[in-house]
Design a protein around this motif. Sequence first.
Motif, PDB file in Angstrom:
ATOM      1  N   VAL A  19       0.821  -1.218   0.000  1.00  0.00           N
ATOM      2  CA  VAL A  19       0.000   0.000   0.000  1.00  0.00           C
ATOM      3  C   VAL A  19       0.850   1.261   0.000  1.00  0.00           C
ATOM      4  O   VAL A  19       0.307   2.367   0.117  1.00  0.00           O
ATOM      5  N   ARG A  20       2.152   1.130  -0.153  1.00  0.00           N
ATOM      6  CA  ARG A  20       3.060   2.269   0.012  1.00  0.00           C
ATOM      7  C   ARG A  20       2.705   3.443  -0.891  1.00  0.00           C
ATOM      8  O   ARG A  20       2.840   4.614  -0.490  1.00  0.00           O
ATOM      9  N   ASP A  21       2.260   3.196  -2.101  1.00  0.00           N
ATOM     10  CA  ASP A  21       1.983   4.275  -3.046  1.00  0.00           C
ATOM     11  C   ASP A  21       0.510   4.665  -3.092  1.00  0.00           C
ATOM     12  O   ASP A  21       0.113   5.509  -3.905  1.00  0.00           O
ATOM     13  N   ALA A  22      -0.316   4.083  -2.231  1.00  0.00           N
ATOM     14  CA  ALA A  22      -1.747   4.380  -2.249  1.00  0.00           C
ATOM     15  C   ALA A  22      -2.039   5.707  -1.571  1.00  0.00           C
ATOM     16  O   ALA A  22      -1.421   6.062  -0.568  1.00  0.00           O
ATOM     17  N   ARG A  23      -3.001   6.429  -2.110  1.00  0.00           N
ATOM     18  CA  ARG A  23      -3.467   7.648  -1.453  1.00  0.00           C
ATOM     19  C   ARG A  23      -4.549   7.339  -0.425  1.00  0.00           C
ATOM     20  O   ARG A  23      -4.716   8.059   0.553  1.00  0.00           O
ATOM     21  N   ILE A  24      -5.308   6.266  -0.678  1.00  0.00           N
ATOM     22  CA  ILE A  24      -6.398   5.860   0.201  1.00  0.00           C
ATOM     23  C   ILE A  24      -6.198   4.397   0.552  1.00  0.00           C
ATOM     24  O   ILE A  24      -6.047   3.556  -0.346  1.00  0.00           O
ATOM     25  N   VAL A  25      -6.209   4.085   1.832  1.00  0.00           N
ATOM     26  CA  VAL A  25      -6.186   2.703   2.293  1.00  0.00           C
ATOM     27  C   VAL A  25      -7.458   2.462   3.095  1.00  0.00           C
ATOM     28  O   VAL A  25      -7.681   3.113   4.115  1.00  0.00           O
ATOM     29  N   MET A  26      -8.301   1.562   2.597  1.00  0.00           N
ATOM     30  CA  MET A  26      -9.537   1.218   3.297  1.00  0.00           C
ATOM     31  C   MET A  26      -9.355  -0.124   3.993  1.00  0.00           C
ATOM     32  O   MET A  26      -8.979  -1.108   3.352  1.00  0.00           O
ATOM     33  N   ILE A  27      -9.617  -0.141   5.293  1.00  0.00           N
ATOM     34  CA  ILE A  27      -9.426  -1.350   6.091  1.00  0.00           C
ATOM     35  C   ILE A  27     -10.779  -1.769   6.653  1.00  0.00           C
ATOM     36  O   ILE A  27     -11.410  -1.025   7.393  1.00  0.00           O
ATOM     37  N   ALA A 261     -14.257   0.842   7.893  1.00  0.00           N
ATOM     38  CA  ALA A 261     -15.677   0.564   7.669  1.00  0.00           C
ATOM     39  C   ALA A 261     -15.853  -0.942   7.494  1.00  0.00           C
ATOM     40  O   ALA A 261     -14.873  -1.695   7.387  1.00  0.00           O
ATOM     41  N   HIS A 262     -17.089  -1.379   7.454  1.00  0.00           N
ATOM     42  CA  HIS A 262     -17.394  -2.800   7.269  1.00  0.00           C
ATOM     43  C   HIS A 262     -16.910  -3.264   5.897  1.00  0.00           C
ATOM     44  O   HIS A 262     -16.872  -2.486   4.934  1.00  0.00           O
ATOM     45  N   ASN A 263     -16.556  -4.540   5.811  1.00  0.00           N
ATOM     46  CA  ASN A 263     -16.164  -5.121   4.522  1.00  0.00           C
ATOM     47  C   ASN A 263     -17.143  -4.781   3.411  1.00  0.00           C
ATOM     48  O   ASN A 263     -16.760  -4.591   2.252  1.00  0.00           O
ATOM     49  N   THR A 264     -18.427  -4.743   3.752  1.00  0.00           N
ATOM     50  CA  THR A 264     -19.456  -4.554   2.734  1.00  0.00           C
ATOM     51  C   THR A 264     -19.414  -3.154   2.140  1.00  0.00           C
ATOM     52  O   THR A 264     -19.904  -2.932   1.026  1.00  0.00           O
ATOM     53  N   HIS A 265     -18.834  -2.204   2.849  1.00  0.00           N
ATOM     54  CA  HIS A 265     -18.599  -0.870   2.302  1.00  0.00           C
ATOM     55  C   HIS A 265     -17.227  -0.773   1.635  1.00  0.00           C
ATOM     56  O   HIS A 265     -17.078  -0.092   0.626  1.00  0.00           O
TER      57      HIS A 265
END
Length: 418
Positions: A19-27, A261-265
């Motif tokens: 994820v080093r170059d990502a601007r957004i990381v969603m967990i 957020a939840h996996n579903t989102h």
Amino acid sequence: MLVQRLGAPSDFDPLLERVRDARIVMIGEATHGTYDYYRLREQVTRRLIAEQGFDFVAVEGDWPDCDRVHRSVVGAPGGLADPLVALERFERWPTWMWANAEVARFCRWLRAWNLERSEGERAGFHGLDVYSLWESMQAIFDYLGEEDPASLEAAQEAYRCFEPYGKQVEEYGMASRFVSARCEEEVVRLLARTREQAAADGPDRFSAWQNAEVVAGAERYYRAMVGGGPESWNVRDIHMADTLDRLLDRYGPDARGVVWAHNTHVGDARATEMAADGMVNIGQLARERHGRDAVALIGFGSYRGTVVAAPRWGSPAETMVVPPAREGSVERRLHELMPDRAVLVFGGEDQPEWVTGEVDHRAIGVVYDPSFESWGNYVPTRLGERYDAFVWCDETTALHPLPALVTPGEMETYPAGV
């Protein structure tokens, strides 16, 4: 596909490199009530902030409640000295999603980390959700009363439009189907005034603008909700995606954000049956808006354990037993193939069929009935398309809610309470 057993803190290194170059990381999280998901997500997020310079965390929570937490963690004037106290003031059911010991521990760490840095280097904590109509309206009144009394009339007109429906704004949605009860014009005027104010610099002006966006989103949400189908879900996730984009703009052209957020989102809806039902989510929208290389989506899952959830909407939370995942699910396959804890980073030519093909994937909301496991609680998923990485915990335990004064929440669409 890379598989890394989890044990030492350094075991997340392959994921952090991905994820080093990502601007957004969603967990994500497969439930809203699992200690292990929150704790591991915290560990990854700490490193994203401390090692890779991420600027904020944005969660599936209400803007006004999370703004109290934000003011605490950044040491803003008037902010609470202990983020735990701010979290204990969450009142909307289900409070345990954010008012829990696990989030409190992260927020205390974040405040300590922030206070060692200048104001411009401090990482924020924000809410993405659309539900807080009345709380956001009150926040707008408070702001305009001090900063722009001339604009109070627009806020009062919007308030008077909703006032006949009291706190049961679902009734507004129902009425708007049959009579001329729409508050849209009043809300648009309010939004226009606060957008003008937000053009000037200042966190309070930005927060007022965001609260007006929440009021506008809530008005659309309640009108859509009574019609059933995917529209209310889409209103909510589009609002969350728009809020994320406003935060990125607010923090600057090089800003980077973490989403909880939840996996579903989080998991791309196009890799599930949600797409066939006409539904979108924030993971899909972020990939479409920012490009796939700029967005990293991380899911979670487990085989069995315990979870905090409620048997019906609005009822007290309970610690429930999550039974072993059913035959044919991705969780059953991972139970058979993986170590007790592992992180899977997808990509490359060697991905197995259960990663590229469609397999059932468990999703537990704030409302949960374990007896439905034989036919519900699962979303058909192409795992390697839905996520960029996946954190596996074979057996999990319930999180630890903080004491909270609970008020009813709004009904949700699909799946229950996510």
